[in-house]
Design a protein around this motif. Sequence first.
Motif, short mmCIF file in Angstrom:
data_model
loop_
_atom_site.label_atom_id
_atom_site.label_comp_id
_atom_site.label_asym_id
_atom_site.label_seq_id
_atom_site.Cartn_x
_atom_site.Cartn_y
_atom_site.Cartn_z
N PHE A 1 -20.86 12.58 -14.84
CA PHE A 1 -21.47 13.35 -15.92
C PHE A 1 -22.60 14.21 -15.36
N PHE A 2 -22.43 15.53 -15.44
CA PHE A 2 -23.40 16.48 -14.88
C PHE A 2 -23.93 17.44 -15.95
N GLU A 3 -23.95 16.98 -17.21
CA GLU A 3 -24.52 17.81 -18.27
C GLU A 3 -25.63 17.04 -18.98
N ASN A 4 -26.38 16.25 -18.22
CA ASN A 4 -27.46 15.45 -18.78
C ASN A 4 -28.58 16.31 -19.37
N ALA A 5 -28.78 17.52 -18.85
CA ALA A 5 -29.83 18.40 -19.39
C ALA A 5 -29.53 18.80 -20.83
N GLY A 6 -28.27 18.71 -21.24
CA GLY A 6 -27.91 18.99 -22.62
C GLY A 6 -28.04 17.79 -23.53
N GLY A 7 -28.14 16.61 -22.95
CA GLY A 7 -28.25 15.38 -23.73
C GLY A 7 -27.80 14.20 -22.89
N SER A 8 -28.62 13.17 -22.84
CA SER A 8 -28.33 12.00 -22.01
C SER A 8 -27.60 10.93 -22.80
N TYR A 9 -27.04 9.96 -22.09
CA TYR A 9 -26.46 8.79 -22.74
C TYR A 9 -27.59 7.88 -23.26
N MET A 10 -27.23 7.03 -24.23
CA MET A 10 -28.19 6.08 -24.79
C MET A 10 -27.95 4.70 -24.21
N PRO A 11 -29.01 3.97 -23.85
CA PRO A 11 -28.84 2.59 -23.42
C PRO A 11 -28.57 1.69 -24.62
N LYS A 12 -28.09 0.48 -24.32
CA LYS A 12 -27.74 -0.43 -25.40
C LYS A 12 -28.96 -0.83 -26.22
N GLN A 13 -30.16 -0.76 -25.65
CA GLN A 13 -31.37 -1.12 -26.39
C GLN A 13 -31.57 -0.18 -27.59
N VAL A 14 -31.27 1.09 -27.40
CA VAL A 14 -31.38 2.06 -28.50
C VAL A 14 -30.24 1.87 -29.49
N ILE A 15 -29.04 1.71 -28.96
CA ILE A 15 -27.86 1.55 -29.81
C ILE A 15 -28.00 0.30 -30.69
N ASP A 16 -28.49 -0.79 -30.11
CA ASP A 16 -28.64 -2.03 -30.89
C ASP A 16 -29.64 -1.85 -32.03
N ARG A 17 -30.74 -1.19 -31.76
CA ARG A 17 -31.74 -0.97 -32.82
C ARG A 17 -31.19 -0.04 -33.90
N LEU A 18 -30.45 0.97 -33.48
CA LEU A 18 -29.86 1.90 -34.45
C LEU A 18 -28.84 1.18 -35.34
N ALA A 19 -28.01 0.36 -34.71
CA ALA A 19 -27.00 -0.40 -35.47
C ALA A 19 -27.66 -1.40 -36.41
N ARG A 20 -28.71 -2.07 -35.95
CA ARG A 20 -29.39 -3.05 -36.80
C ARG A 20 -29.99 -2.38 -38.03
N TYR A 21 -30.60 -1.21 -37.82
CA TYR A 21 -31.21 -0.52 -38.97
C TYR A 21 -30.13 -0.14 -39.99
N HIS A 22 -29.04 0.43 -39.50
CA HIS A 22 -27.99 0.87 -40.43
C HIS A 22 -27.30 -0.31 -41.12
N SER A 23 -27.20 -1.43 -40.43
CA SER A 23 -26.48 -2.56 -41.01
C SER A 23 -27.37 -3.51 -41.82
N GLN A 24 -28.68 -3.54 -41.52
CA GLN A 24 -29.55 -4.53 -42.18
C GLN A 24 -30.76 -3.93 -42.90
N ARG A 25 -31.11 -2.68 -42.64
CA ARG A 25 -32.34 -2.12 -43.20
C ARG A 25 -32.09 -0.82 -43.97
N ARG A 26 -30.88 -0.59 -44.40
CA ARG A 26 -30.54 0.71 -44.96
C ARG A 26 -31.10 0.89 -46.37
N VAL A 27 -32.44 0.90 -46.44
CA VAL A 27 -33.14 1.08 -47.72
C VAL A 27 -34.36 1.97 -47.45
N GLN A 28 -34.96 2.44 -48.53
CA GLN A 28 -36.19 3.20 -48.38
C GLN A 28 -37.28 2.26 -47.82
N PRO A 29 -37.98 2.68 -46.76
CA PRO A 29 -38.94 1.78 -46.13
C PRO A 29 -40.25 1.63 -46.90
#
Length: 411
Positions: free
Chosen positions: A25-53
């Motif tokens: 992958f040589f187009e990182n300047a356009g956008g990098s991959y996400m590590p699992k630490q980000v993906i896990d937090r994103l998934a947790r929010y969408h699956s468990q916190r999907r309400v107005q904060p």
Amino acid sequence: MSLDIEFARKQFPALIHDDYAGKGFFENAGGSYMPKQVIDRLARYHSQRRVQPYWPFRSSTLAGNEMDESRIRMAALLNIPADTLHFGPSTSQNTFVLSTAFRDFETKRKVIIVTNQDHEANTGVWRRLGQYGYEIKEWKVQKDTGQLVLKDLEKLLNENVCLLTFPHCSNIIGEINPVKKICSLAKKFGVITCVDGVSFVPHSFPDISSLGADIYLFSSYKTYGPHLGIMYVDADLNSCLPSQGHFFNSGDPIKTLTPAGPDHAQIASVSGIVDYVEIIDRHHFQEGVNDSLAHAAQRVGKLQRNMEMVLLAPLMEFLNSRKDIRVLGDPDIELILKVPTISIDVGTRGEEIVNKLSRKGLMAGSGDFYSVRLLESLGIDLPAGVLRLSCVHYNKLDEIDSMVRALDEIL
């Protein structure tokens, strides 16, 4: 100490996915991959916190806490106060909001200095303020190398200048500008500085406080996170700028430059970027586990930059050996002064070359990359633009070897 590349790569699910296996992958300047630490937090929010904060019921309280955690921890990573950090939908949107604030800013200083090295996001919005009483002056690049020279800036600075905008490094030539020196020079004339860090931060999270910038911007989707724009604005400057938010929020510093709330889940997941930095730091520096996040960022940044120079050296050596192409930038630049973003003038063959590379499992891009003014200055054919190759610390040397062999065949 060198980066444990295999440990780092294991944090990125995309790198072990079937679509990526055996590819580069040589187009990182356009956008990098996400590590699992980000993906896990994103998934947790969408699956468990999907309400107005920020309501008192549990899921809402946790949602607000996770958003606040991201602001606090990212601010700590960048060594800035939490209430000076702003989340927006993108850096382009953040600069647009800022320019609107400066349009109505009450000041006797009516000169704005822009560059033609910038991505359009940090130059076009400021240039348009010429329609609202500002005089726009351009700090021009050297036409042979695309570099910004301090002596040229010195000729433009005076007590009539309100704002100086410039990039930490170009998304085309990749040369790192001396931000601290530039900001110090501007401060001698009382000039506000706005630094676009989008193309630099993927290679090392900066200590913003030490840079001396009044405004610093970058994009989290290019720094291993979700699609957001992250912006630092000095507290005193923020208090002077007209609020761009709802009138009843004008007393809250984190809302004055946010006319609409960005995606809550994405904000919450930003803390995953910090998790990733911490994990890399702890893996390599056990004695520093109780140190500050800002220090961890600097240690990890050195690992990143050292790895990137290892990747950059053979690629630059090969490209500079070819007399039938032109690599944009200073051909004699020290690698420590450059991020691994390389742009090559291949005439009108960019799209053709990208397609051929793709068939060999090498992912790259071509075009103007929103830096039309710089490419025009360097005499590049548009809209064809350039072939761009960009790496980050998770790229591997065998990917570089594959790219060199492919380009040797295709060019």
